[in-house]
Design a protein around this motif. Structure first.
Motif, PDB file in Angstrom:
ATOM      1  N   GLN A 134      36.352   4.547 -56.108  1.00 44.96           N
ATOM      2  CA  GLN A 134      36.724   3.477 -57.022  1.00 44.96           C
ATOM      3  C   GLN A 134      36.190   2.134 -56.550  1.00 44.96           C
ATOM      4  O   GLN A 134      35.686   1.327 -57.357  1.00 44.96           O
ATOM      5  CB  GLN A 134      38.251   3.412 -57.156  1.00 44.96           C
ATOM      6  CG  GLN A 134      38.750   2.416 -58.185  1.00 44.96           C
ATOM      7  CD  GLN A 134      38.216   2.687 -59.573  1.00 44.96           C
ATOM      8  OE1 GLN A 134      38.152   3.832 -60.013  1.00 44.96           O
ATOM      9  NE2 GLN A 134      37.819   1.643 -60.291  1.00 44.96           N
ATOM     10  N   LYS A 135      36.251   1.890 -55.253  1.00 40.95           N
ATOM     11  CA  LYS A 135      35.722   0.632 -54.715  1.00 40.95           C
ATOM     12  C   LYS A 135      34.204   0.579 -54.822  1.00 40.95           C
ATOM     13  O   LYS A 135      33.627  -0.496 -55.015  1.00 40.95           O
ATOM     14  CB  LYS A 135      36.168   0.457 -53.262  1.00 40.95           C
ATOM     15  CG  LYS A 135      37.648   0.097 -53.114  1.00 40.95           C
ATOM     16  CD  LYS A 135      37.979  -0.297 -51.687  1.00 40.95           C
ATOM     17  CE  LYS A 135      39.422  -0.765 -51.575  1.00 40.95           C
ATOM     18  NZ  LYS A 135      39.759  -1.215 -50.195  1.00 40.95           N
ATOM     19  N   GLY A 151      39.277   9.090 -53.162  1.00 38.08           N
ATOM     20  CA  GLY A 151      39.427   8.500 -54.492  1.00 38.08           C
ATOM     21  C   GLY A 151      39.358   6.982 -54.457  1.00 38.08           C
ATOM     22  O   GLY A 151      38.719   6.352 -55.317  1.00 38.08           O
ATOM     23  N   VAL A 152      40.011   6.385 -53.455  1.00 37.01           N
ATOM     24  CA  VAL A 152      39.981   4.931 -53.300  1.00 37.01           C
ATOM     25  C   VAL A 152      38.565   4.456 -52.993  1.00 37.01           C
ATOM     26  O   VAL A 152      38.092   3.448 -53.529  1.00 37.01           O
ATOM     27  CB  VAL A 152      40.946   4.493 -52.174  1.00 37.01           C
ATOM     28  CG1 VAL A 152      40.865   2.995 -51.959  1.00 37.01           C
ATOM     29  CG2 VAL A 152      42.362   4.927 -52.497  1.00 37.01           C
ATOM     30  N   ARG A 212      32.430   1.881 -57.267  1.00 39.37           N
ATOM     31  CA  ARG A 212      32.141   1.544 -58.660  1.00 39.37           C
ATOM     32  C   ARG A 212      32.383   0.074 -58.947  1.00 39.37           C
ATOM     33  O   ARG A 212      31.580  -0.581 -59.618  1.00 39.37           O
ATOM     34  CB  ARG A 212      32.996   2.406 -59.586  1.00 39.37           C
ATOM     35  CG  ARG A 212      32.616   3.891 -59.577  1.00 39.37           C
ATOM     36  CD  ARG A 212      33.634   4.714 -60.322  1.00 39.37           C
ATOM     37  NE  ARG A 212      33.310   6.138 -60.286  1.00 39.37           N
ATOM     38  CZ  ARG A 212      34.163   7.112 -60.579  1.00 39.37           C
ATOM     39  NH1 ARG A 212      35.423   6.799 -60.927  1.00 39.37           N
ATOM     40  NH2 ARG A 212      33.779   8.368 -60.518  1.00 39.37           N
ATOM     41  N   SER A 213      33.471  -0.453 -58.434  1.00 39.38           N
ATOM     42  CA  SER A 213      33.792  -1.862 -58.691  1.00 39.38           C
ATOM     43  C   SER A 213      32.819  -2.807 -57.982  1.00 39.38           C
ATOM     44  O   SER A 213      32.682  -3.964 -58.373  1.00 39.38           O
ATOM     45  CB  SER A 213      35.224  -2.168 -58.245  1.00 39.38           C
ATOM     46  OG  SER A 213      35.382  -1.937 -56.848  1.00 39.38           O
TER      47      SER A 213
END
Length: 437
Positions: free
Chosen positions: A404-405, A400-401, A407-408
């Motif tokens: 998310q990274k 999950g982390v 995408r950012s």
């Protein structure tokens, strides 16, 4: 437009631009004491702006990605080289067919030209059948390969007069090579246009590219005719010009694809990103990954590097269940009932190779997760004996982390660009039985 009114003076301003471009004032009209028009900027500036709009997308440069300009520059240069060489190869081809000779017949030349085109059409269909689903996932590589195949096809046309007894065979091989170019170049160009479009303006980008290529074609044809005129009858000059332009064409194509910083996830980019994240906990930017990924087929560079085998080469994605032997099927059944009860995929590891099987109801997100899970398992094959448990533990804590990274950092995580998955499976886990269809 904006207006300001007072008891003694009225001012009317004219502005140029759209919602996606920077507005600029072009004229000011005042009505007191008499009508007066004051234009802002020179006429040349206005004409140049209008002319530029025919060749660059609306809202340029903010409406396209930063790698649009360098790619287009190199792409136009390689296109210019192609159009110049086309005149030389076409001249040789027409000479070999018999244009200008009294002994040549119209029906004979027509048949040879028809056979050449027919071979190209059939080659395009076959290439699409075998590689069509792979073009989107490896757009950079196939873009470069397409132009190299075009060089080979033009070379065949140029050498065709040297082999009169095998003329038809040589010409058909050249047409076959160029047919691969047409399919691969068109398909990868569509993928790249979608990448460049930041404001859903793919159609505008495609149209403006057509204008750019038209100008490059006209310049290339003019230069090609001049070159053909001066080199006519001088074989050494023809070959020197052709080979020099071909080398420049290959260099320009290489520089063009190296400029691209694609943000979509394919097998190699996913492998590079995950490997770096597992080591440092950070996600690389698209620009950094673009400098690390291969733009040529892996077999062309693997000989020069012992570490060329990356994690994605250890993953077999979308495997057919019936391709496993009895022991592997038993392992598969055990995995379905223990490690992957809630997952929409199954992973099987054997001798460092991880096979991924997708559930028939799996989504694009499931496919992406299964591939990253397989990469994690591949990275643990030489470090741990319980790869299923350790890879699942990593996925539960870090996946999950990681997403998310991604995408950012500007990566598109909606789907994985891969070959078409035509084999899937279904499994039902219960207290008494486990079944795979």
């Amino acid at each position: 437009m904006s207006t300001e009114a007072s008891s003694s003076e009225i001012i009317l301003e004219e502005w140029n631009g759209s919602s996606s471009t920077k507005l600029s004032r072009t004229a000011t009209i005042t009505a007191s004491p008499s009508l007066r028009i004051q234009r802002s900027g020179g006429r040349f500036t206005h004409v140049w702006r209008r002319l530029l709009q025919a060749f660059v997308p609306e809202g340029f440069p903010s409406s396209v990605t930063p790698d649009y300009v360098p790619f287009q520059v190199w792409d136009l240069l390689q296109g210019l080289s192609t159009y110049i060489r086309t005149m030389l190869s076409t001249q040789a081809l027409l000479s070999a067919i018999g244009v200008g000779e009294k002994s040549a017949t119209v029906i004979g030349a027509t048949f040879q030209w028809f056979l050449r085109d027919l071979t190209g059409m059939l080659g395009g269909i076959l290439f699409t059948f075998y590689q069509g689903s792979n073009l989107d996932s490896n757009a950079k590589m196939w873009r470069l390969v397409a132009d190299l195949m075009n060089d080979l096809g033009m070379l065949m046309d140029l050498v065709s007069p040297l082999f009169p007894s095998a003329f038809v065979l040589v010409v058909c091989l050249g047409s076959l090579s160029r047919s691969f170019t047409g399919v691969a170049s068109g398909a990868t160009r569509a993928a790249l246009t979608q990448h460049f479009a930041l404001q859903s303006n793919a159609a505008d980008i495609s149209a403006k590219e057509g204008s750019q290529e038209t100008v490059a074609t006209m310049i290339g044809m003019a230069l090609g005719m001049v070159l053909a005129r001066f080199t006519m009858g001088h074989a050494l000059a023809i070959w020197f010009s052709f080979l020099s332009l071909t080398l420049f064409h290959m260099y320009a194509n290489y520089k063009a694809v190296r400029c691209l910083a694609l943000t979509s996830l394919n097998a190699e980019r996913s492998s590079i990103l995950l490997e770096h994240f597992m080591k440092n906990g950070q996600v690389l930017s698209p620009e950094k990954v673009s400098r690390m990924e291969h733009v040529l087929p892996m077999w062309t560079t693997s000989w020069s590097s012992k570490s060329a085998k990356q994690m994605h080469m250890q993953v077999h994605f979308g495997v057919r269940v019936s391709s496993f032997n009895h022991l592997e099927l038993m392992d598969l059944l055990h995995s379905a009932g223990s490690h992957y009860k809630k997952a929409k995929y199954l992973l099987v590891e054997k001798k460092g190779i991880v096979s991924a099987i997708l559930h028939k109801d799996s989504t694009a997100a499931d496919a992406l997760q299964s591939f990253f899970h397989a990469l994690v398992m591949a990275s643990l094959t030489e470090k741990s004996k319980s790869v299923h448990l350790e890879s699942q533990s990593w996925m539960d804590k870090q996946y999950g982390v990681f997403i998310q990274k991604l995408r950012s950092s500007g990566w598109k995580t909606e789907r994985l660009l891969s070959h078409s998955i035509i084999w899937k499976a279904n499994w039902v886990c219960g207290p008494l039985d486990s079944k795979i269809d």
